[in-house]
Design a protein around this motif. Structure first.
Motif, PDB file in Angstrom:
ATOM      1  N   LYS A   9      13.103 -21.940  33.910  1.00  0.00           N
ATOM      2  CA  LYS A   9      13.445 -23.112  34.739  1.00  0.00           C
ATOM      3  C   LYS A   9      12.278 -24.105  34.783  1.00  0.00           C
ATOM      4  O   LYS A   9      12.479 -25.312  34.746  1.00  0.00           O
ATOM      5  CB  LYS A   9      13.818 -22.675  36.160  1.00  0.00           C
ATOM      6  CG  LYS A   9      15.144 -21.942  36.257  1.00  0.00           C
ATOM      7  CD  LYS A   9      15.498 -21.687  37.716  1.00  0.00           C
ATOM      8  CE  LYS A   9      16.945 -21.263  37.907  1.00  0.00           C
ATOM      9  NZ  LYS A   9      17.364 -20.121  37.127  1.00  0.00           N
ATOM     10  N   ILE A  10      11.048 -23.590  34.856  1.00  0.00           N
ATOM     11  CA  ILE A  10       9.873 -24.476  34.846  1.00  0.00           C
ATOM     12  C   ILE A  10       9.797 -25.211  33.513  1.00  0.00           C
ATOM     13  O   ILE A  10       9.564 -26.431  33.472  1.00  0.00           O
ATOM     14  CB  ILE A  10       8.590 -23.652  35.123  1.00  0.00           C
ATOM     15  CG1 ILE A  10       8.563 -23.197  36.582  1.00  0.00           C
ATOM     16  CG2 ILE A  10       7.338 -24.472  34.778  1.00  0.00           C
ATOM     17  CD1 ILE A  10       7.452 -22.214  36.918  1.00  0.00           C
ATOM     18  N   ILE A  11      10.022 -24.500  32.423  1.00  0.00           N
ATOM     19  CA  ILE A  11       9.963 -25.110  31.085  1.00  0.00           C
ATOM     20  C   ILE A  11      10.981 -26.245  30.974  1.00  0.00           C
ATOM     21  O   ILE A  11      10.691 -27.303  30.389  1.00  0.00           O
ATOM     22  CB  ILE A  11      10.216 -24.024  30.006  1.00  0.00           C
ATOM     23  CG1 ILE A  11       9.035 -23.049  29.960  1.00  0.00           C
ATOM     24  CG2 ILE A  11      10.480 -24.647  28.635  1.00  0.00           C
ATOM     25  CD1 ILE A  11       9.354 -21.722  29.291  1.00  0.00           C
ATOM     26  N   ALA A  28       2.398 -25.207  29.651  1.00  0.00           N
ATOM     27  CA  ALA A  28       1.282 -24.669  30.440  1.00  0.00           C
ATOM     28  C   ALA A  28       1.341 -25.269  31.833  1.00  0.00           C
ATOM     29  O   ALA A  28       1.525 -26.476  31.995  1.00  0.00           O
ATOM     30  CB  ALA A  28      -0.047 -24.999  29.771  1.00  0.00           C
ATOM     31  N   PHE A  29       1.190 -24.405  32.834  1.00  0.00           N
ATOM     32  CA  PHE A  29       1.250 -24.884  34.226  1.00  0.00           C
ATOM     33  C   PHE A  29       0.304 -24.047  35.082  1.00  0.00           C
ATOM     34  O   PHE A  29      -0.040 -22.901  34.734  1.00  0.00           O
ATOM     35  CB  PHE A  29       2.682 -24.829  34.762  1.00  0.00           C
ATOM     36  CG  PHE A  29       3.395 -23.522  34.553  1.00  0.00           C
ATOM     37  CD1 PHE A  29       3.357 -22.531  35.513  1.00  0.00           C
ATOM     38  CD2 PHE A  29       4.085 -23.270  33.368  1.00  0.00           C
ATOM     39  CE1 PHE A  29       4.015 -21.324  35.317  1.00  0.00           C
ATOM     40  CE2 PHE A  29       4.745 -22.064  33.156  1.00  0.00           C
ATOM     41  CZ  PHE A  29       4.704 -21.088  34.136  1.00  0.00           C
ATOM     42  N   ARG A  30      -0.100 -24.614  36.221  1.00  0.00           N
ATOM     43  CA  ARG A  30      -1.048 -23.920  37.106  1.00  0.00           C
ATOM     44  C   ARG A  30      -0.361 -22.755  37.801  1.00  0.00           C
ATOM     45  O   ARG A  30       0.786 -22.893  38.266  1.00  0.00           O
ATOM     46  CB  ARG A  30      -1.641 -24.896  38.129  1.00  0.00           C
ATOM     47  CG  ARG A  30      -2.497 -25.944  37.489  1.00  0.00           C
ATOM     48  CD  ARG A  30      -3.301 -26.786  38.466  1.00  0.00           C
ATOM     49  NE  ARG A  30      -3.848 -27.936  37.750  1.00  0.00           N
ATOM     50  CZ  ARG A  30      -4.941 -27.905  36.989  1.00  0.00           C
ATOM     51  NH1 ARG A  30      -5.634 -26.780  36.873  1.00  0.00           N
ATOM     52  NH2 ARG A  30      -5.360 -28.975  36.342  1.00  0.00           N
ATOM     53  N   ASP A  31      -1.074 -21.628  37.862  1.00  0.00           N
ATOM     54  CA  ASP A  31      -0.546 -20.457  38.554  1.00  0.00           C
ATOM     55  C   ASP A  31      -0.404 -20.781  40.038  1.00  0.00           C
ATOM     56  O   ASP A  31      -1.282 -21.385  40.657  1.00  0.00           O
ATOM     57  CB  ASP A  31      -1.484 -19.261  38.348  1.00  0.00           C
ATOM     58  CG  ASP A  31      -0.820 -17.950  38.696  1.00  0.00           C
ATOM     59  OD1 ASP A  31      -0.567 -17.144  37.787  1.00  0.00           O
ATOM     60  OD2 ASP A  31      -0.529 -17.724  39.898  1.00  0.00           O
ATOM     61  N   ILE A  32       0.725 -20.361  40.609  1.00  0.00           N
ATOM     62  CA  ILE A  32       1.026 -20.679  42.011  1.00  0.00           C
ATOM     63  C   ILE A  32       0.107 -19.901  42.960  1.00  0.00           C
ATOM     64  O   ILE A  32      -0.077 -20.291  44.112  1.00  0.00           O
ATOM     65  CB  ILE A  32       2.516 -20.390  42.307  1.00  0.00           C
ATOM     66  CG1 ILE A  32       2.997 -21.173  43.513  1.00  0.00           C
ATOM     67  CG2 ILE A  32       2.779 -18.904  42.478  1.00  0.00           C
ATOM     68  CD1 ILE A  32       4.513 -21.206  43.662  1.00  0.00           C
ATOM     69  N   ILE A  40      -4.391 -21.019  34.796  1.00  0.00           N
ATOM     70  CA  ILE A  40      -3.257 -21.703  34.161  1.00  0.00           C
ATOM     71  C   ILE A  40      -2.517 -20.699  33.295  1.00  0.00           C
ATOM     72  O   ILE A  40      -3.144 -19.827  32.658  1.00  0.00           O
ATOM     73  CB  ILE A  40      -3.776 -22.910  33.345  1.00  0.00           C
ATOM     74  CG1 ILE A  40      -4.289 -23.993  34.329  1.00  0.00           C
ATOM     75  CG2 ILE A  40      -2.697 -23.469  32.422  1.00  0.00           C
ATOM     76  CD1 ILE A  40      -5.062 -25.113  33.699  1.00  0.00           C
ATOM     77  N   LEU A  41      -1.203 -20.782  33.299  1.00  0.00           N
ATOM     78  CA  LEU A  41      -0.367 -19.912  32.480  1.00  0.00           C
ATOM     79  C   LEU A  41       0.148 -20.701  31.288  1.00  0.00           C
ATOM     80  O   LEU A  41       0.671 -21.817  31.463  1.00  0.00           O
ATOM     81  CB  LEU A  41       0.819 -19.387  33.295  1.00  0.00           C
ATOM     82  CG  LEU A  41       0.463 -18.651  34.583  1.00  0.00           C
ATOM     83  CD1 LEU A  41       1.732 -18.283  35.360  1.00  0.00           C
ATOM     84  CD2 LEU A  41      -0.357 -17.406  34.299  1.00  0.00           C
ATOM     85  N   ILE A  42      -0.002 -20.135  30.097  1.00  0.00           N
ATOM     86  CA  ILE A  42       0.535 -20.757  28.880  1.00  0.00           C
ATOM     87  C   ILE A  42       1.692 -19.882  28.418  1.00  0.00           C
ATOM     88  O   ILE A  42       1.515 -18.678  28.193  1.00  0.00           O
ATOM     89  CB  ILE A  42      -0.540 -20.863  27.780  1.00  0.00           C
ATOM     90  CG1 ILE A  42      -1.698 -21.761  28.244  1.00  0.00           C
ATOM     91  CG2 ILE A  42       0.062 -21.446  26.493  1.00  0.00           C
ATOM     92  CD1 ILE A  42      -2.869 -21.038  28.846  1.00  0.00           C
ATOM     93  N   GLN A  95       2.392  -6.621  34.538  1.00  0.00           N
ATOM     94  CA  GLN A  95       3.249  -7.780  34.263  1.00  0.00           C
ATOM     95  C   GLN A  95       4.369  -7.862  35.297  1.00  0.00           C
ATOM     96  O   GLN A  95       5.134  -6.912  35.472  1.00  0.00           O
ATOM     97  CB  GLN A  95       3.865  -7.677  32.858  1.00  0.00           C
ATOM     98  CG  GLN A  95       4.719  -8.888  32.499  1.00  0.00           C
ATOM     99  CD  GLN A  95       5.296  -8.822  31.089  1.00  0.00           C
ATOM    100  OE1 GLN A  95       5.166  -7.807  30.392  1.00  0.00           O
ATOM    101  NE2 GLN A  95       5.937  -9.894  30.671  1.00  0.00           N
ATOM    102  N   GLU A  96       4.445  -9.010  35.984  1.00  0.00           N
ATOM    103  CA  GLU A  96       5.463  -9.211  37.021  1.00  0.00           C
ATOM    104  C   GLU A  96       6.624 -10.061  36.525  1.00  0.00           C
ATOM    105  O   GLU A  96       7.750  -9.907  36.982  1.00  0.00           O
ATOM    106  CB  GLU A  96       4.844  -9.883  38.253  1.00  0.00           C
ATOM    107  CG  GLU A  96       3.825  -9.007  38.972  1.00  0.00           C
ATOM    108  CD  GLU A  96       3.151  -9.732  40.119  1.00  0.00           C
ATOM    109  OE1 GLU A  96       3.377 -10.954  40.273  1.00  0.00           O
ATOM    110  OE2 GLU A  96       2.391  -9.075  40.845  1.00  0.00           O
ATOM    111  N   ILE A  97       6.344 -10.996  35.623  1.00  0.00           N
ATOM    112  CA  ILE A  97       7.368 -11.924  35.126  1.00  0.00           C
ATOM    113  C   ILE A  97       7.641 -11.584  33.661  1.00  0.00           C
ATOM    114  O   ILE A  97       6.728 -11.597  32.828  1.00  0.00           O
ATOM    115  CB  ILE A  97       6.883 -13.387  35.217  1.00  0.00           C
ATOM    116  CG1 ILE A  97       6.404 -13.713  36.634  1.00  0.00           C
ATOM    117  CG2 ILE A  97       7.975 -14.336  34.742  1.00  0.00           C
ATOM    118  CD1 ILE A  97       7.395 -14.187  37.611  1.00  0.00           C
TER     119      ILE A  97
END
Ligand code: AMP
Length: 113
Positions: A9-11, A28-32, A40-42, A95-97
């Motif tokens: 959904k973020i993508i 790539a987005f900042r980890d919540i 940052i997660l890629i 790994q959670e996601i």
């Protein structure tokens, strides 16, 4: 069949995230819930649930994830001091996601693994 996660959904910009980079292969987005000043997660734009689902056909994609992490580290100003790249895999790996993601961590001394 693989089940989509919030990362899909973020993508697709259907869920809010602080996206710092996106191209045809990766996002790539900042980890919540950051573990370091820069966290940052890629992620690949296609769903690959775990590292156990990575095949030779994904090698260019995995390479793009790493070159993207390096570019972001430079953009964030953490490249010279150093940073850490981490993949977690499944339960014991934390790994959670279930959509592979490369953690870019930096901005402070991270200590030994
Ligand atoms: P992992 O434990 O390797 O699966 O890492 C999952 C990461 O995703 C954790 O560091 C979470 O803080 C992060 N995360 C979960 N939901 C979101 C979200 N909506 N936006 C950004 N990061 C998230």
């Amino acid at each position: 069949m693989s089940t989509e996660t919030i990362f899909s959904k973020i993508i697709r910009h259907e869920m809010t995230a602080d996206i710092v980079y996106q191209d045809i292969l990766v996002t790539a987005f900042r980890d919540i819930s950051p573990c370091a000043p820069t966290h940052i997660l890629i992620v690949p734009n296609i769903l690959i649930p775990t590292l156990n689902n990575v095949y030779p056909s994904h090698e260019a994609l995995l390479g793009r994830m790493i070159t993207t992490a390096v570019k972001i580290a430079k953009d964030e100003g953490i490249a010279e001091d150093g940073y850490r790249l981490v993949f977690n895999c499944n339960k014991n790996g934390g790994q959670e996601i279930s959509h592979i993601h490369l953690h870019l961590l930096g901005g402070m001394p991270l200590g030994p693994i």
